[in-house]
Write a protein that holds these residues in place. Structure first.
Motif, mmCIF file in Angstrom:
data_model
loop_
_atom_site.group_PDB
_atom_site.id
_atom_site.type_symbol
_atom_site.label_atom_id
_atom_site.label_comp_id
_atom_site.label_asym_id
_atom_site.label_seq_id
_atom_site.Cartn_x
_atom_site.Cartn_y
_atom_site.Cartn_z
ATOM 1 N N LEU A 162 0.739 -1.315 0.114
ATOM 2 C CA LEU A 162 0.084 -0.137 -0.166
ATOM 3 C C LEU A 162 0.798 1.120 -0.052
ATOM 4 C CD1 LEU A 162 -3.258 0.375 2.095
ATOM 5 C CD2 LEU A 162 -1.429 2.310 1.821
ATOM 6 N N VAL A 163 1.821 1.350 1.029
ATOM 7 C CA VAL A 163 2.538 2.354 0.673
ATOM 8 C C VAL A 163 3.393 2.764 -0.395
ATOM 9 C CG1 VAL A 163 4.507 3.505 2.073
ATOM 10 C CG2 VAL A 163 2.749 2.372 3.543
ATOM 11 N N ALA A 196 0.836 6.043 9.062
ATOM 12 C CA ALA A 196 1.540 7.488 9.125
ATOM 13 C C ALA A 196 2.601 7.411 7.954
ATOM 14 C CB ALA A 196 2.357 7.398 10.593
ATOM 15 N N SER A 197 3.103 6.161 7.676
ATOM 16 C CA SER A 197 4.044 6.124 6.503
ATOM 17 C C SER A 197 3.131 6.492 5.263
ATOM 18 C CB SER A 197 4.556 4.593 6.522
ATOM 19 O OG SER A 197 5.350 4.291 7.363
ATOM 20 N N GLY A 198 2.095 6.239 5.143
ATOM 21 C CA GLY A 198 1.295 6.371 3.829
ATOM 22 C C GLY A 198 0.878 8.003 3.832
ATOM 23 N N GLN A 199 0.334 8.596 4.923
ATOM 24 C CA GLN A 199 -0.149 9.936 4.958
ATOM 25 C C GLN A 199 0.905 10.805 4.708
ATOM 26 O OE1 GLN A 199 -3.203 11.070 5.394
ATOM 27 N NE2 GLN A 199 -2.184 13.259 5.141
ATOM 28 N N ALA A 200 2.376 10.377 5.072
ATOM 29 C CA ALA A 200 3.556 11.311 5.040
ATOM 30 C C ALA A 200 3.892 11.587 3.401
ATOM 31 C CB ALA A 200 4.756 10.746 5.526
ATOM 32 N N LEU A 201 3.395 10.461 2.718
ATOM 33 C CA LEU A 201 3.438 10.784 1.179
ATOM 34 C C LEU A 201 2.478 11.402 0.343
ATOM 35 C CD1 LEU A 201 4.691 6.927 0.373
ATOM 36 C CD2 LEU A 201 6.114 8.999 0.682
ATOM 37 N N LEU A 202 1.553 12.033 0.917
ATOM 38 C CA LEU A 202 0.597 12.547 0.608
ATOM 39 C C LEU A 202 0.985 13.984 0.311
ATOM 40 C CD1 LEU A 202 -2.619 10.632 1.816
ATOM 41 C CD2 LEU A 202 -1.569 10.374 -0.350
ATOM 42 N N GLY A 210 3.380 5.960 -2.627
ATOM 43 C CA GLY A 210 4.661 6.681 -3.194
ATOM 44 C C GLY A 210 4.888 6.789 -4.798
ATOM 45 N N ALA A 211 4.242 5.694 -5.440
ATOM 46 C CA ALA A 211 4.496 5.667 -6.926
ATOM 47 C C ALA A 211 3.510 6.539 -7.625
ATOM 48 C CB ALA A 211 4.551 4.074 -7.422
ATOM 49 N N ASN A 212 2.385 6.666 -7.008
ATOM 50 C CA ASN A 212 1.398 7.301 -7.748
ATOM 51 C C ASN A 212 0.552 8.490 -7.355
ATOM 52 O OD1 ASN A 212 0.791 4.850 -9.828
ATOM 53 N ND2 ASN A 212 0.742 3.820 -7.967
ATOM 54 N N VAL A 213 1.009 8.957 -6.314
ATOM 55 C CA VAL A 213 0.778 10.266 -5.524
ATOM 56 C C VAL A 213 0.324 11.477 -6.701
ATOM 57 C CG1 VAL A 213 2.639 11.296 -4.728
ATOM 58 C CG2 VAL A 213 0.525 11.777 -3.637
ATOM 59 N N GLN A 214 1.035 11.438 -7.559
ATOM 60 C CA GLN A 214 1.320 12.623 -8.737
ATOM 61 C C GLN A 214 -0.207 12.254 -9.340
ATOM 62 O OE1 GLN A 214 3.137 10.020 -8.848
ATOM 63 N NE2 GLN A 214 3.603 9.160 -11.009
ATOM 64 N N THR A 231 -8.474 5.185 1.469
ATOM 65 C CA THR A 231 -8.743 4.267 2.665
ATOM 66 C C THR A 231 -8.219 3.011 2.267
ATOM 67 O OG1 THR A 231 -10.225 3.503 4.191
ATOM 68 C CG2 THR A 231 -10.978 3.755 2.075
ATOM 69 N N ASP A 232 -8.082 2.031 3.314
ATOM 70 C CA ASP A 232 -7.659 0.784 3.166
ATOM 71 C C ASP A 232 -8.529 -0.059 3.752
ATOM 72 O OD1 ASP A 232 -6.636 1.608 5.558
ATOM 73 O OD2 ASP A 232 -5.508 -0.316 5.653
ATOM 74 N N VAL A 233 -8.233 -1.467 3.405
ATOM 75 C CA VAL A 233 -8.763 -2.564 4.088
ATOM 76 C C VAL A 233 -7.901 -3.355 4.919
ATOM 77 C CG1 VAL A 233 -10.668 -2.401 2.326
ATOM 78 C CG2 VAL A 233 -8.866 -4.241 2.055
ATOM 79 N N ALA A 234 -6.644 -2.954 5.094
ATOM 80 C CA ALA A 234 -5.577 -3.928 5.517
ATOM 81 C C ALA A 234 -5.778 -4.574 7.076
ATOM 82 C CB ALA A 234 -4.393 -3.089 5.669
ATOM 83 N N GLY A 235 -5.600 -5.916 7.281
ATOM 84 C CA GLY A 235 -5.841 -6.551 8.461
ATOM 85 C C GLY A 235 -4.880 -6.212 9.502
ATOM 86 N N ILE A 236 -3.775 -5.364 8.977
ATOM 87 C CA ILE A 236 -2.723 -5.041 10.179
ATOM 88 C C ILE A 236 -2.421 -3.664 9.684
ATOM 89 C CG2 ILE A 236 -0.314 -5.599 10.783
ATOM 90 C CD1 ILE A 236 -2.239 -7.718 11.710
ATOM 91 N N LYS A 237 -2.168 -2.930 10.773
ATOM 92 C CA LYS A 237 -1.998 -1.433 10.420
ATOM 93 C C LYS A 237 -0.690 -1.104 10.977
ATOM 94 C CE LYS A 237 -6.291 -0.970 9.324
ATOM 95 N NZ LYS A 237 -6.606 -1.120 7.853
ATOM 96 N N ASN A 238 -0.005 -1.381 12.150
ATOM 97 C CA ASN A 238 1.419 -1.069 12.496
ATOM 98 C C ASN A 238 1.585 0.585 12.028
ATOM 99 O OD1 ASN A 238 2.572 -1.789 9.975
ATOM 100 N ND2 ASN A 238 2.486 -3.817 10.664
ATOM 101 N N ASP A 239 2.670 0.756 11.412
ATOM 102 C CA ASP A 239 3.177 2.112 11.150
ATOM 103 C C ASP A 239 2.729 2.502 9.762
ATOM 104 O OD1 ASP A 239 4.981 0.510 9.894
ATOM 105 O OD2 ASP A 239 6.597 1.615 10.462
ATOM 106 N N MET A 240 1.797 1.397 9.054
ATOM 107 C CA MET A 240 1.481 1.947 7.505
ATOM 108 C C MET A 240 0.612 3.133 7.504
ATOM 109 S SD MET A 240 -1.365 -0.283 5.539
ATOM 110 C CE MET A 240 -2.592 0.197 6.592
#
Length: 294
Positions: free
Chosen positions: A88-89, A117-123, A93-97, A106-115
């Protein structure tokens, strides 16, 4: 952009909104079918597997079919990522443009951990990523197993972080209810992963372990009734997906296996010592808790 989804006005007039779904497997395909029933303006499907993409197009589940993101993704007010958590991250990163300046992802991931914050930082400013997890699914995998009805009466977990606006959180709750979900609940990423280890990861481990037991033989099928059928229903799972989920949450899953083994030890010791009172106490506690859930 022709919609009422600009910042400060996240519309719930579904017919005005365009959605993109990344990954058209069981969950992504189910979103497409549910959104079709909801009457959304447009669905853009992104799927690397050309056969799956063609099938989705043929079924009328997507209006725009892409094997990779391109500028047409800018039409999407909402992007639902139904892909492996570790992908997801990288997708962001590859397609934000290509993302709409006001997009809600949004996502449907079964595990969140640091995903999250990492995703938002790229937006870019104005774009918002709010994580979700519909507690919906069924045996099997792939677009062919997708079904709009898996959301009916399901629970929808929302995992907001500090960067999320109340407006976006409320909007995602409205979408979940519109899809047919019965309840929404807000938790932190840590709470999500710890609870999922118990309520989802551990039952899958248990089901697989039952089917992999040395007790399984060619006569087993003749002794199967409701309890074994229900207890092993989720054993037929996607190994690629679930091995990634287990490993991404490995410490919390291992902790839950330890707690489960403690309970099994209580059972084994009570049986070998002939302690009927202990067995009854274990079952009474379980029965009371089960009745509270349903």
């Amino acid at each position: 952009m022709e919609s009422g989804f600009k910042s400060g006005n996240r519309s719930t007039r579904w017919q005005e909104l365009s959605f993109a779904i990344v990954g058209l497997g069981l969950i992504g395909g189910s979103y497409a079918k549910a959104l079709r029933k909801l009457g959304v303006k447009q669905i853009i499907g992104i799927e690397r597997d050309t056969k799956t993409l063609a099938e989705a197009k043929a079924q009328g589940l997507v209006d725009v079919a892409l094997t990779a993101a391109d500028a047409s993704l800018r039409q999407a007010n909402v992007i639902i990522c139904a892909i492996y958590p570790e992908a997801l991250v990288g997708f962001i990163g590859a397609n934000v443009q290509f993302f709409n300046p006001d997009v809600l992802l949004t996502d449907v991931a079964g595990i969140k951990n640091d995903m999250i914050a990492s995703g938002q930082a790229l937006l870019k400013p104005g774009m918002e990523f709010i994580s979700g997890h519909p507690m919906a699914g069924r045996q099997g995998s792939g677009l062919g197993m997708s079904d709009a009805h898996i959301f009916q009466n399901a629970n929808y977990i929302i995992v907001p972080e500090q960067h999320n606006s109340e407006e976006a959180i409320s909007w995602l709750e409205s979408l979940a209810l519109a899809l047919g979900c019965k309840h929404t609940v807000r938790v932190t990423p840590a709470e999500h992963d710890a609870t999922i280890a118990y309520t989802s990861n551990l039952p899958h481990v248990t089901a697989v372990a039952l089917m992999d037991s040395a007790s399984f033989n060619d006569k087993t099928r003749y002794f199967v009734a409701g309890s074994f059928r229900d207890g092993t229903r989720v054993a037929d799972i996607n190994p690629e997906l679930w091995s990634n989920l287990f490993l991404a949450n490995k410490e919390k899953v291992a902790d839950e296996i330890d707690r489960y083994m403690e309970q099994l030890t209580l059972w084994r010791d009570a049986l070998r010592s002939g302690d009927g009172e202990q067995l009854k106490a274990l079952m009474r506690t379980a029965g009371e808790r089960r009745r509270e859930l349903f």
